[in-house]
Design a protein around this motif. Structure first.
Motif, PDB file in Angstrom:
ATOM      1  N   SER A 171      38.210  29.117  44.533  1.00 20.44           N
ATOM      2  CA  SER A 171      37.505  29.681  45.691  1.00 20.44           C
ATOM      3  C   SER A 171      38.395  30.679  46.403  1.00 20.44           C
ATOM      4  O   SER A 171      39.555  30.386  46.687  1.00 20.44           O
ATOM      5  N   MET A 172      37.846  31.872  46.675  1.00 17.42           N
ATOM      6  CA  MET A 172      38.629  32.895  47.390  1.00 17.42           C
ATOM      7  C   MET A 172      38.496  32.734  48.888  1.00 17.42           C
ATOM      8  O   MET A 172      39.449  32.786  49.643  1.00 17.42           O
ATOM      9  N   TYR A 173      37.239  32.545  49.341  1.00 12.87           N
ATOM     10  CA  TYR A 173      36.972  32.552  50.785  1.00 12.87           C
ATOM     11  C   TYR A 173      36.419  31.247  51.311  1.00 12.87           C
ATOM     12  O   TYR A 173      35.995  31.176  52.453  1.00 12.87           O
ATOM     13  N   THR A 193      32.852  28.304  47.763  1.00 11.58           N
ATOM     14  CA  THR A 193      32.752  27.412  46.593  1.00 11.58           C
ATOM     15  C   THR A 193      33.469  26.098  46.901  1.00 11.58           C
ATOM     16  O   THR A 193      33.006  25.014  46.520  1.00 11.58           O
ATOM     17  N   THR A 221      31.882  33.890  40.756  1.00 10.28           N
ATOM     18  CA  THR A 221      31.881  34.980  39.776  1.00 10.28           C
ATOM     19  C   THR A 221      32.893  36.010  40.265  1.00 10.28           C
ATOM     20  O   THR A 221      32.977  36.289  41.466  1.00 10.28           O
ATOM     21  N   ASN A 274      34.450  39.780  39.355  1.00 12.35           N
ATOM     22  CA  ASN A 274      34.377  41.014  38.551  1.00 12.35           C
ATOM     23  C   ASN A 274      33.591  40.804  37.260  1.00 12.35           C
ATOM     24  O   ASN A 274      34.032  41.159  36.175  1.00 12.35           O
ATOM     25  N   GLY A 275      32.447  40.188  37.423  1.00 15.67           N
ATOM     26  CA  GLY A 275      31.571  39.964  36.267  1.00 15.67           C
ATOM     27  C   GLY A 275      32.025  38.815  35.377  1.00 15.67           C
ATOM     28  O   GLY A 275      31.365  38.497  34.387  1.00 15.67           O
ATOM     29  N   SER A 319      27.668  36.682  44.574  1.00 10.93           N
ATOM     30  CA  SER A 319      26.938  37.322  45.663  1.00 10.93           C
ATOM     31  C   SER A 319      25.909  38.329  45.182  1.00 10.93           C
ATOM     32  O   SER A 319      24.971  38.639  45.899  1.00 10.93           O
ATOM     33  N   ALA A 325      25.458  39.100  41.240  1.00  4.72           N
ATOM     34  CA  ALA A 325      25.015  38.805  39.872  1.00  4.72           C
ATOM     35  C   ALA A 325      25.795  37.608  39.348  1.00  4.72           C
ATOM     36  O   ALA A 325      26.719  37.750  38.563  1.00  4.72           O
TER      37      ALA A 325
END
Ligand SMILES: Cc1cc2nc3c(=O)[nH]c(=O)nc-3n(C[C@H](O)[C@H](O)[C@H](O)COP(=O)(O)O)c2cc1C
Ligand SMILES: [Fe+2]
Ligand SMILES: [Fe+2]
Length: 399
Positions: free
Chosen positions: A262-264, A267, A315, A317-318, A348, A350
């Motif tokens: 989780s970055m922010y 998640t 997700t 960068n794809g 956010s 795709a």
């Protein structure tokens, strides 16, 4: 001063501890240190089983010298050529010019590869079934290929029914004056590190471990003396049972391990929300890990323990969030089997992490993906209650 311990009649531990090394194999953190065990048999013939890592070479040499009391060293049995045990072989050969080296044919090849010193005239190949009689003791050799290197031999002393098991039954953790597993609280203080050692170092080679356990089953074993960590002389069933489960990659506990990237924090929030509901539902064996802050070796140990795994990934960068990708790569590399896995994906614009986690897990043997899971668009909303309930229900049904 020397630092040795007696294991049984004529058999002594002459190893050493390292509490300075940060990472074993320069990969696995070892905050509790590590021991390099070496064993000396003082019989009519004198026999050393393996040397030690070069970092503890001086202590190891002093221990051997002290116990020999000026006697020559007749044999060095090379059970394993990995440098954490083999680094001091050339030095010992120089110190003890009469010493013969015994090992598998492949150990003989590796001896030439690792050391510039030509030891071939002093090396004798031994194979499974061969016997070395030393006086009161009779040693026989057991091939243990790919546990976890190809040249590995185990050694069995018929007189004391001791199995010198090479790296098998080893663990991270320095010995603190205690040499026997029954002198420590193994279950409380050592088991997690033993499992982490197994999963990360030996885990990929469950088949070869099963094969050697079958051979060991035909022996009367009173003591197991590994190359790292405590020696077993009581309650052998305990550790043999763990090894049987671990080598078949069967879960030890019906528990849930939740791993998230989780970055922010969104998640992470979903992972925590799931954990809360599982805790509330009475699941006792429950753990949550942030893959960015927990070493992968700890996660792999936990995967080896528990029956159910939840992986949550944004997700990125794809693709997958890199620490989650690293986890999935390691699960494949160590051939994880026989687990139930639930997935939580986030994205956010795709979301693709669910699909990518699914395809990464597809090739793993008997890894069952739960039908329920969570798909999050940025942040988990209260409206996801039903999805969450279904996931909790499916997890509980398998515990
Ligand atoms: C560098 C970066 C790359 C991202 N790439 C994607 C992407 O390719 N597709 C997508 O749907 N979301 C992408 N996202 C959005 C995150 O997956 C999304 O915001 C998610 O909620 C982050 O969860 P977190 O709060 O747990 O970090 C990206 C975010 C960042 C910071
Ligand atoms: Fe090894
Ligand atoms: Fe080792």
């Amino acid at each position: 001063m020397h630092c040795t311990r007696k294991l049984a009649q004529d058999i002594y531990w002459v190893g050493a501890d390292d509490r300075r090394l940060e990472k074993f194999e320069n990969l696995f953190p070892i905050p509790r240190g590590v021991s390099y065990n070496s064993y000396l048999i003082l019989d009519e013939k004198t026999v050393l089983l393996d040397s030690a890592d070069e970092t503890v070479g001086r202590t190891f040499e002093a221990n051997v010298e002290h116990l020999l009391e000026g006697r020559p060293l007749d044999y060095l049995i090379i059970q394993h050529m990995e440098p954490d045990h083999a680094a001091c072989i050339a030095r010992m050969a120089q110190l003890y010019p009469e010493m013969k080296l015994l090992g598998s044919a492949q150990a003989g090849t590796m001896l030439k590869q690792f050391f510039p010193l030509d030891l071939s005239s002093r090396f004798e190949t031994v194979k499974e079934g061969d016997i070395l009689a030393t006086g009161n003791h009779t040693l026989s050799f057991i091939a243990a290929p790919m546990v976890h290197w190809p040249e590995v031999l185990m050694t069995y002393d018929m007189a004391t029914q001791t199995l010198f098991s090479a790296d098998a039954f080893g663990t991270f953790g320095a010995l603190n004056g205690h040499i026997f597993a029954d002198e420590v609280n193994f279950d409380r203080d050592w088991l997690d590190d033993a499992r982490r050692y197994y999963a990360n170092i030996v885990g990929k080679y469950g088949g070869p471990v099963q094969a050697v356990l079958k051979k060991a089953a035909s022996l009367q074993i009173s003591m197991i003396a590994p190359l790292h960590g405590p020696v077993w002389r009581q309650d052998l069933e305990y550790i043999l049972h763990k090894y049987d489960l671990w080598s078949r990659c069967q879960p030890e506990t019906q528990g849930v391990v939740i791993c998230y990237g989780s970055m922010y924090g969104n998640t992470a929030n979903a992972a925590n929300a799931l954990a809360c509901r599982l805790g509330e539902a009475g699941v006792k064996d429950l753990a949550v890990y942030d893959l960015s802050t927990t070493h992968l070796s700890t996660i792999m140990g936990e995967i080896w323990r528990a029956s159910t795994l939840v992986i949550a990934s944004p997700t990125y960068n794809g693709g997958l969030y890199p620490p989650v990708e690293a986890l999935l790569n390691d699960m494949k590399a160590l051939a994880v089997q026989n687990r139930r896995v639930a997935l939580i994906e986030n994205g956010s614009w795709a979301p693709a992490s669910g699909r990518m986690m699914r395809s990464a897990l597809e090739g793993l043997k008997n890894v069952t993906l739960l039908e329920s899971g969570l798909t999050i668009r940025s942040a988990l909303q209260e409206s996801a209650g039903e999805q969450m309930e279904a996931l909790v229900k499916e997890i509980l049904a398998g515990l």
